[in-house]
Scaffold this active site. Structure first.
Site, PDB file in Angstrom:
ATOM      1  CD  GLU A  37       6.867  12.376  -4.682  1.00 23.08           C
ATOM      2  OE1 GLU A  37       6.762  11.467  -3.826  1.00 23.08           O
ATOM      3  OE2 GLU A  37       6.097  13.341  -4.752  1.00 23.08           O
ATOM      4  CB  VAL A  38      10.375   6.328  -5.295  1.00 20.32           C
ATOM      5  CG1 VAL A  38      11.249   5.140  -4.917  1.00 20.32           C
ATOM      6  CG2 VAL A  38       9.815   7.002  -4.041  1.00 20.32           C
ATOM      7  CG  HIS A  76       1.326   5.040  -8.699  1.00 17.00           C
ATOM      8  ND1 HIS A  76       1.393   5.649  -7.464  1.00 17.00           N
ATOM      9  CD2 HIS A  76       2.443   5.435  -9.358  1.00 17.00           C
ATOM     10  CE1 HIS A  76       2.489   6.386  -7.380  1.00 17.00           C
ATOM     11  NE2 HIS A  76       3.145   6.280  -8.529  1.00 17.00           N
ATOM     12  NE  ARG A 117      -3.678  -2.301   2.245  1.00 16.59           N
ATOM     13  CZ  ARG A 117      -4.501  -2.792   1.300  1.00 16.59           C
ATOM     14  NH1 ARG A 117      -4.813  -2.038   0.257  1.00 16.59           N
ATOM     15  NH2 ARG A 117      -5.004  -3.997   1.406  1.00 16.59           N
ATOM     16  CG  ASP A 118       1.448   5.580  -2.276  1.00 14.38           C
ATOM     17  OD1 ASP A 118       2.015   5.608  -3.382  1.00 14.38           O
ATOM     18  OD2 ASP A 118       1.597   6.489  -1.413  1.00 14.38           O
ATOM     19  CB  ILE A 119       3.358   5.803   2.838  1.00 13.07           C
ATOM     20  CG1 ILE A 119       3.418   5.882   4.353  1.00 13.07           C
ATOM     21  CG2 ILE A 119       3.884   7.051   2.184  1.00 13.07           C
ATOM     22  CD1 ILE A 119       4.838   5.848   4.910  1.00 13.07           C
ATOM     23  CG  HIS A 149       6.913   3.332  -8.191  1.00 15.39           C
ATOM     24  ND1 HIS A 149       8.144   3.938  -8.321  1.00 15.39           N
ATOM     25  CD2 HIS A 149       6.007   4.335  -8.122  1.00 15.39           C
ATOM     26  CE1 HIS A 149       7.987   5.246  -8.325  1.00 15.39           C
ATOM     27  NE2 HIS A 149       6.708   5.527  -8.202  1.00 15.39           N
TER      28      HIS A 149
END
Ligand code: 5GP
Ligand code: ZN
Length: 119
Positions: A97-98, A104, A32-34, A102
């Site tokens: 950002e990262v 989403h 899960r995304d923070i 990844h």
């Protein structure tokens, strides 16, 4: 397996930073995304470090596992029928950002049109 010392998601894969895992295989982790931007917001990553989806594709990596995992996440989250969106930000204009690949997986609500930064 490629890792990068300063990479947040490599630390998550290594278990050095806790995560809320939704699905996992030998090569892929989904958690899960923070900061969820939708009722369902899961990040699907290759366990092996690659900066961007473009780089991964350029190196001839098998992207099918990554996208199959997105479908599995949707099934597990119960949004297969209601629908969902898969998005991967690549580079500055997309606001990446990262820099560990990844995808989403967003859903659980009406997401509206694809955000393109206009209108
Ligand atoms: P990007 O903007 O690079 O496409 O997405 C990076 C995503 O990682 C953001 O949606 C952000 O909320 C998420 N994120 C950043 N740090 C962490 C963390 O420590 N744990 C989790 N689960 N997600 C994170
Ligand atoms: Zn990494």
């Amino acid at each position: 397996m490629a890792t990068s010392n300063d990479c947040l998601f490599c630390k998550i894969v290594a278990g050095e930073i806790p995560n809320d895992t939704v699905y996992e295989t030998d090569t892929v982790l989904a958690f899960r995304d923070i900061t969820p931007r939708a009722n369902t917001h899961v990040l699907v990553i290759p366990k092996s470090h690659q900066d961007t989806l473009a780089q991964m594709a350029g190196e001839g990596a098998d992207l099918a596992e990554l996208f199959a995992a997105c479908g599995e996440v949707a099934r597990l989250e119960g949004i297969e029928e209601s629908g969902y969106r898969v998005v991967s930000n690549v580079g500055p204009d997309a606001g990446q950002e990262v820099f560990h690949v990844h995808i989403h997986v967003l859903g659980g609500q009406n997401l509206g049109p694809v955000a393109a930064g206009r209108g």
